[in-house]
Scaffold this motif. Structure first.
Motif, PDB file in Angstrom:
ATOM      1  N   ASP A 264       0.873  -1.169   0.000  1.00 37.86           N
ATOM      2  CA  ASP A 264       0.000   0.000   0.000  1.00 37.86           C
ATOM      3  C   ASP A 264       0.912   1.221   0.000  1.00 37.86           C
ATOM      4  OD1 ASP A 264      -1.775   2.028   0.380  1.00 37.86           O
ATOM      5  OD2 ASP A 264      -2.933   1.012   1.939  1.00 37.86           O
ATOM      6  N   TYR A 265       1.283   1.678  -1.211  1.00 35.06           N
ATOM      7  CA  TYR A 265       2.258   2.759  -1.323  1.00 35.06           C
ATOM      8  C   TYR A 265       1.713   4.069  -0.759  1.00 35.06           C
ATOM      9  CZ  TYR A 265       4.992  -0.309  -4.344  1.00 35.06           C
ATOM     10  OH  TYR A 265       5.732  -1.355  -4.847  1.00 35.06           O
ATOM     11  N   ALA A 266       0.409   4.300  -0.921  1.00 34.03           N
ATOM     12  CA  ALA A 266      -0.178   5.539  -0.406  1.00 34.03           C
ATOM     13  C   ALA A 266      -0.066   5.583   1.120  1.00 34.03           C
ATOM     14  CB  ALA A 266      -1.630   5.650  -0.845  1.00 34.03           C
ATOM     15  N   ALA A 267      -0.342   4.448   1.754  1.00 38.05           N
ATOM     16  CA  ALA A 267      -0.238   4.402   3.215  1.00 38.05           C
ATOM     17  C   ALA A 267       1.207   4.569   3.660  1.00 38.05           C
ATOM     18  CB  ALA A 267      -0.810   3.080   3.735  1.00 38.05           C
ATOM     19  N   LEU A 268       2.125   3.948   2.923  1.00 36.08           N
ATOM     20  CA  LEU A 268       3.539   4.083   3.252  1.00 36.08           C
ATOM     21  C   LEU A 268       3.986   5.529   3.105  1.00 36.08           C
ATOM     22  CD1 LEU A 268       6.325   2.891   3.906  1.00 36.08           C
ATOM     23  CD2 LEU A 268       6.594   2.360   1.469  1.00 36.08           C
ATOM     24  N   ALA A 270       2.136   8.238   3.324  1.00 34.76           N
ATOM     25  CA  ALA A 270       1.548   9.034   4.407  1.00 34.76           C
ATOM     26  C   ALA A 270       2.316   8.833   5.709  1.00 34.76           C
ATOM     27  CB  ALA A 270       0.081   8.655   4.574  1.00 34.76           C
ATOM     28  N   GLN A 271       2.694   7.588   5.982  1.00 30.21           N
ATOM     29  CA  GLN A 271       3.453   7.292   7.202  1.00 30.21           C
ATOM     30  C   GLN A 271       4.802   7.999   7.195  1.00 30.21           C
ATOM     31  OE1 GLN A 271       4.169   3.100   7.850  1.00 30.21           O
ATOM     32  NE2 GLN A 271       5.971   3.531   9.100  1.00 30.21           N
ATOM     33  N   ALA A 303       1.719  13.256  -0.799  1.00 30.11           N
ATOM     34  CA  ALA A 303       1.772  12.996   0.646  1.00 30.11           C
ATOM     35  C   ALA A 303       2.489  14.111   1.393  1.00 30.11           C
ATOM     36  CB  ALA A 303       2.492  11.665   0.901  1.00 30.11           C
TER      37      ALA A 303
END
Length: 313
Positions: A264-268, A270-271, A303
């Motif tokens: 999940d690149y979007a979640a990564l 954002a993190q 992000a």
């Protein structure tokens, strides 16, 4: 029976300045001194001496000298073939002398220890040196290890990536292993006998124990072997050591693996942005995780927000 069309074709071939047989193939001929300087890359057998071509023999006989990685090994081959030519060592440590060698021997044949020069050996550097000197380069068709191993593997052959030898350790090795694991096409690599077991374990760790693969060794020799199966089984089979020159073939990632393991690149992103990383560092981390450069940059901008979107990249 020789037809009139065959006769006409052959009669025309006899007068065009080249040697041809009845099927339109050129007959092997010794290098012509009038042609001037040039470099020939000459494949040598990976095992069976019968795989040496007639044209390779003629070029080796007619060259000013034969350059090679190992003069002892190549000297033994030329002696067996009753070819007497000056031998010059040009390996990874001496390739800086290529220009001087070409000046002394402008009609130079180059062979590797086995197979086609320029594949995972210094032959590619010699080609560049010859081109820099405006010398023509010819590469003779002939023996190579990875093509027979690919076909023998039984894995898809339409698209594949040749990795050569993996780095022995460090971050680059891990990155190459991760790339193999995520690749959709078949991957081929060379490995030495004493590192085969460790490499199979590493491949199983990155690709999964069940990823289909094969190991081919001693191609065209008496004890040729191709072993096929999941990576974990191959690692177990070769745990006790092995001899010979080795090609490992690994199947590509299946659609099921891709869907199950897609990050999940979007979640990564954002993190990482929450941790205060700049757009530059965000992009680098996303690329290391497997995203392409442009995709990583776009996601890093999204992000990171406008406050850091102007970072110089």
């Amino acid at each position: 029976m020789r037809t009139e069309d065959d006769a006409a074709q052959n009669d025309g071939a006899e007068h065009d300045g080249a040697e041809h047989d009845g099927f339109g193939w050129d007959r092997p001929a010794s290098p012509d001194p009038a042609e001037g300087g040039r470099v020939w890359l000459v494949p040598t057998p990976v095992g069976n001496l019968g795989d040496l071509t007639l044209r390779a023999l003629e070029v080796l006989r007619g060259a000013d000298a034969v350059a090679c990685e190992d003069t002892r090994r190549t000297g033994a081959l030329l002696s067996h073939l009753d070819i007497r030519r000056p031998l010059v060592r040009l390996d990874a440590h001496t390739m800086h002398r290529a220009a001087q060698v070409l000046e002394k021997y402008p009609r130079l044949a180059y062979v590797s220890d086995a197979g086609t020069p320029g594949i995972s050996d210094p032959g590619a550097e010699l080609v560049q040196a010859a081109l820099d000197l405006d010398l023509p380069v010819e590469v003779l068709p002939g023996a190579t290890a990875f093509v027979p191993a690919l076909v023998l593997s039984g894995l898809p052959t339409a698209r594949f990536t040749f990795e050569g030898f993996l780095p022995r350790s460090g971050r680059e090795r891990k990155e190459r292993l991760s790339a193999i694991a995520s690749r959709a096409e078949t991957t081929l690599l060379y490995e030495s006998p004493h590192r085969l077991h460790a490499t199979l374990l590493d491949l199983a760790l990155h690709c999964g124990d069940g990823r289909a693969a094969s190991v081919t060794r001693e191609l065209s020799k008496r004890f040729e072997e191709t072993r096929r199966g999941p990576l974990s089984e191959l690692a177990e089979h070769f745990a006790g050591g092995v001899r010979g020159e080795i090609v490992v073939v690994v199947s590509g990632r299946s659609d099921e693996e891709a869907q199950a393991g897609a990050p999940d690149y979007a979640a990564l992103a954002a993190q990482l942005a929450a941790e205060g990383l700049s757009v530059r560092d965000l992009r680098a981390r996303l690329m290391a995780a497997g995203l392409r450069k442009n995709e990583a940059y776009a996601l890093a901008l999204q992000a990171g927000g406008p406050a850091i979107a102007s970072d110089t990249l």
